[in-house]
Scaffold this motif. Structure first.
Motif, PDB file in Angstrom:
ATOM      1  N   ASN A  60      14.954  -7.618  24.674  1.00  0.00           N
ATOM      2  CA  ASN A  60      14.892  -8.397  25.917  1.00  0.00           C
ATOM      3  C   ASN A  60      13.622  -9.232  26.010  1.00  0.00           C
ATOM      4  N   SER A  61      13.070  -9.595  24.855  1.00  0.00           N
ATOM      5  CA  SER A  61      11.783 -10.289  24.859  1.00  0.00           C
ATOM      6  C   SER A  61      11.893 -11.802  24.948  1.00  0.00           C
ATOM      7  N   GLY A  62      13.105 -12.328  24.963  1.00  0.00           N
ATOM      8  CA  GLY A  62      13.278 -13.773  25.127  1.00  0.00           C
ATOM      9  C   GLY A  62      12.888 -14.584  23.913  1.00  0.00           C
ATOM     10  N   ILE A  63      13.161 -14.080  22.718  1.00  0.00           N
ATOM     11  CA  ILE A  63      12.799 -14.795  21.497  1.00  0.00           C
ATOM     12  C   ILE A  63      13.637 -16.069  21.368  1.00  0.00           C
ATOM     13  N   LYS A  64      12.979 -17.156  21.028  1.00  0.00           N
ATOM     14  CA  LYS A  64      13.671 -18.431  20.822  1.00  0.00           C
ATOM     15  C   LYS A  64      13.390 -18.898  19.411  1.00  0.00           C
ATOM     16  N   MET A  65      14.431 -19.020  18.581  1.00  0.00           N
ATOM     17  CA  MET A  65      14.255 -19.413  17.194  1.00  0.00           C
ATOM     18  C   MET A  65      15.313 -20.424  16.787  1.00  0.00           C
ATOM     19  N   ASP A  66      15.563 -21.399  17.613  1.00  0.00           N
ATOM     20  CA  ASP A  66      16.548 -22.418  17.278  1.00  0.00           C
ATOM     21  C   ASP A  66      15.937 -23.432  16.328  1.00  0.00           C
ATOM     22  N   VAL A  67      16.783 -24.133  15.609  1.00  0.00           N
ATOM     23  CA  VAL A  67      16.311 -25.192  14.717  1.00  0.00           C
ATOM     24  C   VAL A  67      17.300 -26.336  14.779  1.00  0.00           C
ATOM     25  N   GLU A  68      16.800 -27.551  14.699  1.00  0.00           N
ATOM     26  CA  GLU A  68      17.665 -28.714  14.739  1.00  0.00           C
ATOM     27  C   GLU A  68      17.974 -29.174  13.324  1.00  0.00           C
ATOM     28  N   VAL A  69      19.248 -29.373  13.043  1.00  0.00           N
ATOM     29  CA  VAL A  69      19.673 -29.861  11.736  1.00  0.00           C
ATOM     30  C   VAL A  69      20.316 -31.222  11.925  1.00  0.00           C
ATOM     31  N   PRO A  70      19.723 -32.311  11.431  1.00  0.00           N
ATOM     32  CA  PRO A  70      20.282 -33.646  11.649  1.00  0.00           C
ATOM     33  C   PRO A  70      21.588 -33.818  10.898  1.00  0.00           C
ATOM     34  N   VAL A  71      22.570 -34.404  11.563  1.00  0.00           N
ATOM     35  CA  VAL A  71      23.866 -34.615  10.923  1.00  0.00           C
ATOM     36  C   VAL A  71      24.312 -36.066  11.042  1.00  0.00           C
ATOM     37  N   ASP A  72      23.436 -36.940  11.528  1.00  0.00           N
ATOM     38  CA  ASP A  72      23.805 -38.350  11.697  1.00  0.00           C
ATOM     39  C   ASP A  72      23.165 -39.213  10.610  1.00  0.00           C
ATOM     40  N   GLN A  74      29.425 -30.192   8.197  1.00  0.00           N
ATOM     41  CA  GLN A  74      28.568 -31.375   8.154  1.00  0.00           C
ATOM     42  C   GLN A  74      27.095 -30.979   8.071  1.00  0.00           C
ATOM     43  N   GLU A  75      26.716 -29.913   8.772  1.00  0.00           N
ATOM     44  CA  GLU A  75      25.331 -29.433   8.691  1.00  0.00           C
ATOM     45  C   GLU A  75      25.021 -28.914   7.302  1.00  0.00           C
ATOM     46  N   ILE A  76      25.986 -28.292   6.645  1.00  0.00           N
ATOM     47  CA  ILE A  76      25.775 -27.788   5.286  1.00  0.00           C
ATOM     48  C   ILE A  76      25.537 -28.941   4.316  1.00  0.00           C
ATOM     49  N   VAL A  77      26.250 -30.036   4.484  1.00  0.00           N
ATOM     50  CA  VAL A  77      26.000 -31.225   3.660  1.00  0.00           C
ATOM     51  C   VAL A  77      24.581 -31.736   3.902  1.00  0.00           C
ATOM     52  N   SER A  78      24.147 -31.742   5.168  1.00  0.00           N
ATOM     53  CA  SER A  78      22.781 -32.169   5.497  1.00  0.00           C
ATOM     54  C   SER A  78      21.758 -31.250   4.845  1.00  0.00           C
ATOM     55  N   LEU A  79      22.017 -29.951   4.890  1.00  0.00           N
ATOM     56  CA  LEU A  79      21.100 -28.986   4.293  1.00  0.00           C
ATOM     57  C   LEU A  79      21.050 -29.130   2.777  1.00  0.00           C
ATOM     58  N   TYR A  80      22.154 -29.550   2.176  1.00  0.00           N
ATOM     59  CA  TYR A  80      22.146 -29.748   0.726  1.00  0.00           C
ATOM     60  C   TYR A  80      21.205 -30.884   0.341  1.00  0.00           C
ATOM     61  N   GLN A  81      21.125 -31.907   1.184  1.00  0.00           N
ATOM     62  CA  GLN A  81      20.170 -32.982   0.925  1.00  0.00           C
ATOM     63  C   GLN A  81      18.747 -32.440   0.949  1.00  0.00           C
ATOM     64  N   ARG A  82      18.457 -31.603   1.943  1.00  0.00           N
ATOM     65  CA  ARG A  82      17.121 -31.012   2.048  1.00  0.00           C
ATOM     66  C   ARG A  82      16.826 -30.155   0.814  1.00  0.00           C
ATOM     67  N   PHE A  83      17.815 -29.403   0.399  1.00  0.00           N
ATOM     68  CA  PHE A  83      17.652 -28.540  -0.775  1.00  0.00           C
ATOM     69  C   PHE A  83      17.321 -29.379  -2.007  1.00  0.00           C
ATOM     70  N   CYS A  84      18.052 -30.487  -2.198  1.00  0.00           N
ATOM     71  CA  CYS A  84      17.816 -31.350  -3.361  1.00  0.00           C
ATOM     72  C   CYS A  84      16.432 -31.988  -3.308  1.00  0.00           C
ATOM     73  N   GLN A  85      15.963 -32.328  -2.109  1.00  0.00           N
ATOM     74  CA  GLN A  85      14.622 -32.905  -1.972  1.00  0.00           C
ATOM     75  C   GLN A  85      13.551 -31.893  -2.390  1.00  0.00           C
ATOM     76  N   LEU A  86      13.758 -30.626  -2.039  1.00  0.00           N
ATOM     77  CA  LEU A  86      12.774 -29.587  -2.362  1.00  0.00           C
ATOM     78  C   LEU A  86      12.854 -29.171  -3.828  1.00  0.00           C
ATOM     79  N   ASP A  87      14.056 -29.096  -4.369  1.00  0.00           N
ATOM     80  CA  ASP A  87      14.260 -28.703  -5.764  1.00  0.00           C
ATOM     81  C   ASP A  87      14.000 -29.913  -6.661  1.00  0.00           C
ATOM     82  N   ARG A  88      12.729 -30.232  -6.834  1.00  0.00           N
ATOM     83  CA  ARG A  88      12.331 -31.487  -7.466  1.00  0.00           C
ATOM     84  C   ARG A  88      12.822 -31.633  -8.903  1.00  0.00           C
ATOM     85  N   ASN A  89      12.900 -30.518  -9.643  1.00  0.00           N
ATOM     86  CA  ASN A  89      13.303 -30.583 -11.045  1.00  0.00           C
ATOM     87  C   ASN A  89      14.757 -30.199 -11.260  1.00  0.00           C
ATOM     88  N   ALA A  90      15.520 -30.157 -10.179  1.00  0.00           N
ATOM     89  CA  ALA A  90      16.961 -29.849 -10.254  1.00  0.00           C
ATOM     90  C   ALA A  90      17.221 -28.550 -11.011  1.00  0.00           C
TER      91      ALA A  90
END
Length: 212
Positions: free
Chosen positions: A200-212, A64-80
């Motif tokens: 052990n540096s406590g790096i935080k690199m999470d990202v939220e991907v909307p699926v709703d 489901q997240e991959i489908v959401s990411l495909y929407q983002r990809f299409c928005q950025l790829d303006r000329n398809a």
């Protein structure tokens, strides 16, 4: 259905990749995902396509997240075109305002959808610390010679912290971190060395991907 070309062709000091935290690179801020487009995007992806992309990103994103990411990809790829150019990435305010955007451009220019998802997988909460640090290493290794020097790290830290921290303070923090890991400011760190320093540096690199 996606074309095959678009799919795949004492407290310790910390200095993580803080400018790419979930607060600053949140997909929900790029654009709202509505349910109607969700259905349309899904219809353009076969189950085989989704599973292929999921395997390519080591299953760090759900289908489901991959489908959401495909929407983002299409928005950025303006000329398809089937890929995203550096200029198109810069059209995303969160990316353009990132202090490391110029360093990241060489990593994102020309990504097809399959590699776009693989690139973003490092920001998943499911990604391993090794995966995250390996990505950070590539950002610090500006000349891509497989080694990172003291000056390379200081330059990135300067981009991240700006005028709020002096060069002397940055150097003190970095020297202490290197010393604790058994290195000096004259050391040239390979990926394995870099992992040892940042493990052990406590790096935080999470990202939220909307699926709703």
């Amino acid at each position: 259905m996606i074309s095959r070309s678009s799919v795949g062709s004492k407290k310790k000091p910390q200095f993580g990749y803080c400018s790419l935290s979930s607060d600053q690179l949140r997909f929900s801020e790029i654009g709202h995902l509505d349910r109607e487009f969700m259905g349309n995007a899904s219809s353009m992806l076969t189950q085989y396509d989704i599973e292929e992309v999921q395997e390519h990103c080591d299953k760090l994103f759900s289908q489901q997240e991959i489908v959401s990411l495909y929407q983002r990809f299409c928005q950025l790829d303006r000329n398809a075109k089937g890929f995203i150019s550096a200029d198109e990435f810069l059209s995303v305010p969160e990316f353009a305002m990132n202090p490391l955007s110029q360093r990241l451009l060489k990593m994102v220019d020309g990504l097809n959808f399959k590699d776009f998802v693989a690139f973003l997988s490092v920001f998943s909460a499911k990604a391993s610390m090794h995966h995250k640090i390996e990505f950070i290493f590539k950002v610090y290794d500006a000349d891509s010679n497989g080694k990172v020097s003291f000056d390379d790290i200081i330059e990135v830290l300067r981009d991240l912290s700006g005028p709020f921290i002096s060069d002397k303070q940055r150097e003190q923090v970095l020297c202490q971190l290197l010393l604790e890991a058994g290195y000096t400011r004259n050391s040239h760190l390979t990926l394995d060395d870099f992992i040892k320093v940042l493990g052990n540096s406590g790096i935080k690199m999470d990202v939220e991907v909307p699926v709703d």
